[in-house]
Design an enzyme around this catalytic site. Structure first.
Site, PDB file in Angstrom:
ATOM      1  N   MET F   1       0.817  -1.217   0.000  1.00 27.91           N
ATOM      2  CA  MET F   1       0.000   0.000   0.000  1.00 27.91           C
ATOM      3  C   MET F   1       0.836   1.245   0.000  1.00 27.91           C
ATOM      4  O   MET F   1       0.614   2.140   0.810  1.00 27.91           O
ATOM      5  CB  MET F   1      -0.881   0.026   1.250  1.00 27.91           C
ATOM      6  N   PRO F   2       1.825   1.307  -0.867  1.00 34.21           N
ATOM      7  CA  PRO F   2       2.735   2.457  -0.788  1.00 34.21           C
ATOM      8  C   PRO F   2       2.103   3.749  -1.312  1.00 34.21           C
ATOM      9  O   PRO F   2       1.265   3.746  -2.195  1.00 34.21           O
ATOM     10  CB  PRO F   2       3.900   2.062  -1.687  1.00 34.21           C
TER      11      PRO F   2
END
Lengths: 67, 67, 67, 67, 67, 67
Positions: F1-2
């Protein structure tokens, strides 16, 4: 009223950060006229494995150079 | 679809971050109409020696105030 | 003393940003106890061509959906 | 090899940014020993309506103060 | 001369970061023509309790899903 | 989930950003296993007068080199 963020390799002393914060605040106050109270500075420190330049992690770059 | 980053002094509990994430997502949803699913929030926590305001590290400021 | 940065698609009104700033400051004050004066919030607004999710620019995503 | 980001109100001259970049690079070189070549600095400039402190947009704060 | 920052959940290996840094540098070089030497990439890793999407901390999301 | 942020000099085409977003999303998916839907990328574009390396604004560096 700047927000300053400095992402850098971990390992600096409190004394180094103290000096950097003090002097950068002074630079911004002198050059762009912001009141010191409105200037916030954060140091975001990352390990050598979490920073790259030229596509190479700093940890790998230093290993190559025999450091 | 905002990316929200919150740089703050370390030491907050998971419960505090849970509440902040929940409520900021709600604020952005209500005020700018973004679907919650598109909102990401990261908390970047730094020690007191890594944050300055007014040219003074928070750790030094607190030492001065006898805290 | 958090630094909050919100990267979002451009086009929100001043009134929307006013409300978001006011309410996020209140959330941080209530949940993590920071004095409002220490909270800075910046809105970094980018065009639809400068934001992607799922590998797709927002401008392309909206074109696909016929918006 | 720091990445420095300075989010500030728009309106500074190139000469002001030139001086700030030069002097901050010098501060980091002197205090933490980084080679100037490894230091990148970006100025992210936002309008007065896109920056808040104490829950108040800078544009509103200045209107209040009759500026 | 881009500054790339990647805020992500902690726990990736050095080998993973090495590959990501190498490949993103190559992508930017090929697509926007920047010399690799001018590209800096930092990985800012945060715990699962410090990242939220859809108003929910990743740690809570995973607990819900029984992971 | 960058959250990925790319601060770069302005002037790239939508097509260039489209390719970069697509390929970086693919790199992160392949190397760290994140679902594309969880990856957000923002391009924060600044003028040549707002980016420095080695203490020198890019605009000044290019003037020196006769470009």
């Amino acid at each position: 009223m700047p927000q300053v963020q400095i992402v850098m390799i971990e390992g600096r002393t409190t004394e180094q950060k103290r000096k950097v914060a003090e002097r950068i605040t002074q630079v911004l106050n002198e050059e762009i006229g912001t009141a010191p109270d409105g200037i916030s500075i954060s140091f975001i420190e990352v390990p050598r494995e979490s920073y790259a330049r030229g596509g190479l992690l700093i940890s790998d770059k230093q290993a190559k150079q025999g450091k």
